[in-house]
Enzyme design. Sequence first.
Site, mmCIF file in Angstrom:
data_model
loop_
_atom_site.group_PDB
_atom_site.id
_atom_site.type_symbol
_atom_site.label_atom_id
_atom_site.label_comp_id
_atom_site.label_asym_id
_atom_site.label_seq_id
_atom_site.Cartn_x
_atom_site.Cartn_y
_atom_site.Cartn_z
ATOM 1 N N VAL A 14 0.843 -1.211 0.000
ATOM 2 C CA VAL A 14 0.000 0.000 0.000
ATOM 3 C C VAL A 14 0.874 1.255 0.000
ATOM 4 O O VAL A 14 0.634 2.208 -0.745
ATOM 5 C CB VAL A 14 -0.937 0.026 1.237
ATOM 6 C CG1 VAL A 14 -1.701 1.338 1.316
ATOM 7 C CG2 VAL A 14 -1.907 -1.136 1.212
ATOM 8 N N GLU A 147 -4.973 -5.689 -5.317
ATOM 9 C CA GLU A 147 -3.685 -6.124 -5.830
ATOM 10 C C GLU A 147 -3.850 -6.498 -7.294
ATOM 11 O O GLU A 147 -4.865 -7.059 -7.688
ATOM 12 C CB GLU A 147 -3.156 -7.320 -5.035
ATOM 13 C CG GLU A 147 -2.746 -6.908 -3.652
ATOM 14 C CD GLU A 147 -1.978 -7.983 -2.900
ATOM 15 O OE1 GLU A 147 -1.337 -8.828 -3.542
ATOM 16 O OE2 GLU A 147 -2.040 -7.950 -1.668
ATOM 17 N N LEU A 244 -19.254 -11.681 -8.041
ATOM 18 C CA LEU A 244 -20.193 -12.809 -8.057
ATOM 19 C C LEU A 244 -19.573 -13.963 -8.834
ATOM 20 O O LEU A 244 -20.278 -14.746 -9.447
ATOM 21 C CB LEU A 244 -21.519 -12.398 -8.695
ATOM 22 C CG LEU A 244 -22.476 -11.596 -7.818
ATOM 23 C CD1 LEU A 244 -23.790 -11.337 -8.549
ATOM 24 C CD2 LEU A 244 -22.766 -12.298 -6.488
ATOM 25 N N LYS A 245 -18.247 -14.054 -8.809
ATOM 26 C CA LYS A 245 -17.601 -15.190 -9.489
ATOM 27 C C LYS A 245 -17.404 -16.300 -8.488
ATOM 28 O O LYS A 245 -16.648 -16.166 -7.520
ATOM 29 C CB LYS A 245 -16.259 -14.766 -10.074
ATOM 30 C CG LYS A 245 -16.384 -14.004 -11.359
ATOM 31 C CD LYS A 245 -15.076 -14.130 -12.144
ATOM 32 C CE LYS A 245 -14.729 -12.830 -12.796
ATOM 33 N NZ LYS A 245 -13.839 -11.967 -12.029
ATOM 34 N N GLY A 251 -9.001 -15.355 -1.013
ATOM 35 C CA GLY A 251 -7.782 -15.394 -0.210
ATOM 36 C C GLY A 251 -7.190 -14.005 -0.168
ATOM 37 O O GLY A 251 -7.899 -13.009 -0.341
ATOM 38 N N CYS A 254 -6.256 -9.385 2.634
ATOM 39 C CA CYS A 254 -7.265 -8.430 3.109
ATOM 40 C C CYS A 254 -8.565 -9.087 3.544
ATOM 41 O O CYS A 254 -8.981 -8.946 4.691
ATOM 42 C CB CYS A 254 -7.547 -7.409 2.014
ATOM 43 S SG CYS A 254 -6.037 -6.598 1.489
ATOM 44 N N LYS A 314 -4.646 -14.609 -6.423
ATOM 45 C CA LYS A 314 -5.368 -14.177 -7.620
ATOM 46 C C LYS A 314 -4.329 -13.850 -8.686
ATOM 47 O O LYS A 314 -3.141 -13.770 -8.373
ATOM 48 C CB LYS A 314 -6.276 -12.984 -7.322
ATOM 49 C CG LYS A 314 -5.559 -11.710 -6.960
ATOM 50 C CD LYS A 314 -6.585 -10.602 -6.813
ATOM 51 C CE LYS A 314 -5.927 -9.245 -6.824
ATOM 52 N NZ LYS A 314 -6.907 -8.172 -6.735
HETATM 53 C C1 UGA Z 1 -9.456 -6.424 -1.652
HETATM 54 C C2 UGA Z 1 -10.528 -5.390 -2.032
HETATM 55 O O1 UGA Z 1 -11.140 -5.761 -3.273
HETATM 56 C C3 UGA Z 1 -9.931 -3.999 -2.137
HETATM 57 O O2 UGA Z 1 -10.950 -3.050 -2.394
HETATM 58 C C4 UGA Z 1 -9.247 -3.661 -0.810
HETATM 59 O O3 UGA Z 1 -8.603 -2.395 -0.863
HETATM 60 C C5 UGA Z 1 -8.204 -4.710 -0.509
HETATM 61 O O4 UGA Z 1 -8.837 -6.005 -0.443
HETATM 62 C C6 UGA Z 1 -7.571 -4.359 0.809
HETATM 63 O O5 UGA Z 1 -8.278 -4.314 1.825
HETATM 64 O O6 UGA Z 1 -6.370 -4.019 0.829
HETATM 65 P P1 UGA Z 1 -7.537 -7.762 -2.961
HETATM 66 O O7 UGA Z 1 -7.378 -8.548 -1.701
HETATM 67 O O8 UGA Z 1 -6.335 -7.210 -3.632
HETATM 68 O O9 UGA Z 1 -8.510 -6.497 -2.711
HETATM 69 O O10 UGA Z 1 -8.230 -8.711 -4.032
HETATM 70 P P2 UGA Z 1 -9.665 -8.919 -4.664
HETATM 71 O O11 UGA Z 1 -9.585 -8.634 -6.106
HETATM 72 O O12 UGA Z 1 -10.702 -8.231 -3.907
HETATM 73 O O13 UGA Z 1 -9.831 -10.498 -4.513
HETATM 74 C C7 UGA Z 1 -9.835 -11.118 -3.237
HETATM 75 C C8 UGA Z 1 -10.096 -12.595 -3.362
HETATM 76 O O14 UGA Z 1 -11.454 -12.836 -3.739
HETATM 77 C C9 UGA Z 1 -9.257 -13.316 -4.421
HETATM 78 O O15 UGA Z 1 -8.804 -14.548 -3.879
HETATM 79 C C10 UGA Z 1 -10.209 -13.543 -5.564
HETATM 80 O O16 UGA Z 1 -9.875 -14.682 -6.332
HETATM 81 C C11 UGA Z 1 -11.513 -13.739 -4.824
HETATM 82 N N1 UGA Z 1 -12.707 -13.417 -5.627
HETATM 83 C C12 UGA Z 1 -12.927 -12.158 -6.070
HETATM 84 C C13 UGA Z 1 -13.644 -14.409 -5.902
HETATM 85 O O17 UGA Z 1 -13.477 -15.591 -5.506
HETATM 86 N N2 UGA Z 1 -14.767 -14.091 -6.638
HETATM 87 C C14 UGA Z 1 -14.996 -12.837 -7.084
HETATM 88 O O18 UGA Z 1 -16.044 -12.618 -7.729
HETATM 89 C C15 UGA Z 1 -14.057 -11.839 -6.800
#
Ligand code: UGA
Length: 423
Positions: A14, A147, A244-245, A251, A254, A314
């Site tokens: 960050v 990320e 909604l995936k 993981g 955050c 991810k």
């Molecule tokens: C998340 C939030 O989206 C950010 O807004 C926030 O700033 C950040 O945490 C934080 O608190 O620092 P991040 O952890 O980088 O961001 O990743 P995401 O894109 O949100 O994905 C998180 C996890 O959810 C991944 O493992 C991803 O594969 C999973 N995911 C996401 C799903 O299984 N389905 C989805 O539809 C979306």
Amino acid sequence: MEREPIGVVGVGWVGLVTAACFAELGHEVWARDIVPEKVESLARGEVPIHEPGLPELVTKNAERLHFTTDMAAVLEQTELLFVCVDTPPTYSGDADLSRVRAVVERLPEDAEHALVMKSTVPSGTGAAIRRDMPGLAYVSCPEFLKEGSAVDDFLNPDRVVIGSDPGDEWAADAVASLYEPLGGEIVRTDVASAEMIKLASNAFLATKISFINEIANVSEEVGADVTEVARGMGLDDRIGGAFLKAGIGYGGSCFPKDVSALKQLAGNSGYHFQLLNSVIEVNELQKRRVIGKLTKHLGSLVGKRIALLGLAFKPHTDDMREASSLVLSARLQGEGAEVVAYDPVATGAASGLLTGTDFATSAEEALDGADGAILVTEWPEFADLDWAAMAEKMRNPVLVDGRNFLDPEAIRAAGFRYEGIGR
Ligand code: UGA
């Protein structure tokens, strides 16, 4: 126009994105970290994390980016100190605020700076810091960066949340003017509400994911396709299609931490946040359901070679924190399987964590001779694999697509027995 110099304390993911993006906006940035090796390598322009666009910004703005271990130098040059240290979970599930406290304790008592809190902290942290350091102004400015797209998220925010309490409006005004050129909606509120907006946003997104994962599990029972269900649901503006995936669970550094921190924060004040317990439990079980999908086709996994495609939590990151691959690899080995893994960028970060796992240098190599494969992370390169050739290479062409990333018909036509999540 002379731009306000910015202090950044804690140059992790960050902090570095914040520093580089403010430098890109024309500010002199004084960024301080306690790890001398990190500061030295950043000063040489070496970026230690995989984040698209970040190395380019650091190089382009090198003259405005000053990396140092010296807090006094930062205090001398700047008035606004963006606190970007990490707040990992403790054994109790509360956020560990020791690094935030260490920053505050090292400030001189007469410091007349504004602390701008980007670290994710429980509601009430700002009030406690203000009690301890009455000379400091305090602004809560939570980060919403993802990320893998953090630079873009910073420069094109949906909203910027700025929380301040009476007396500190000057600091909140200063922070607001930093973000104004970016054009996102600026939400001005009090500190406790800003802190809660952050935790509630992450917990809500995690809830959406666990919800759709449960819909996926039910869809499997009733013959529905969760990707179709999500598409149909998401077109309702009140629901929205994002997050909604269905897959093998969320993981990262955050969601798991913040969901647990919010649950704990509620619990500490006597409120049992029942919904979040389920969100966490569904996420845990979701990773493990994959094993059943493999045994359906392969029977016992003892002695079977299983390939993991993707390891990072991810795509577009090498971050392995709370990655589903960690649980999967251990579970597969628990079932007696041999695990071979490939990730385009996270192998280095994963090698110390995935004990007992073989690492391949390409997806082809991982699949060669495998009895089954799990697509764990939806790296774009997996869409471009010659799947018919991969089916030939495998001993048993069984693929569990843990992210519903591939076209089931095409993969079946390539010779695979394909299992998605909820379809
Ligand atoms: C998340 C939030 O989206 C950010 O807004 C926030 O700033 C950040 O945490 C934080 O608190 O620092 P991040 O952890 O980088 O961001 O990743 P995401 O894109 O949100 O994905 C998180 C996890 O959810 C991944 O493992 C991803 O594969 C999973 N995911 C996401 C799903 O299984 N389905 C989805 O539809 C979306």
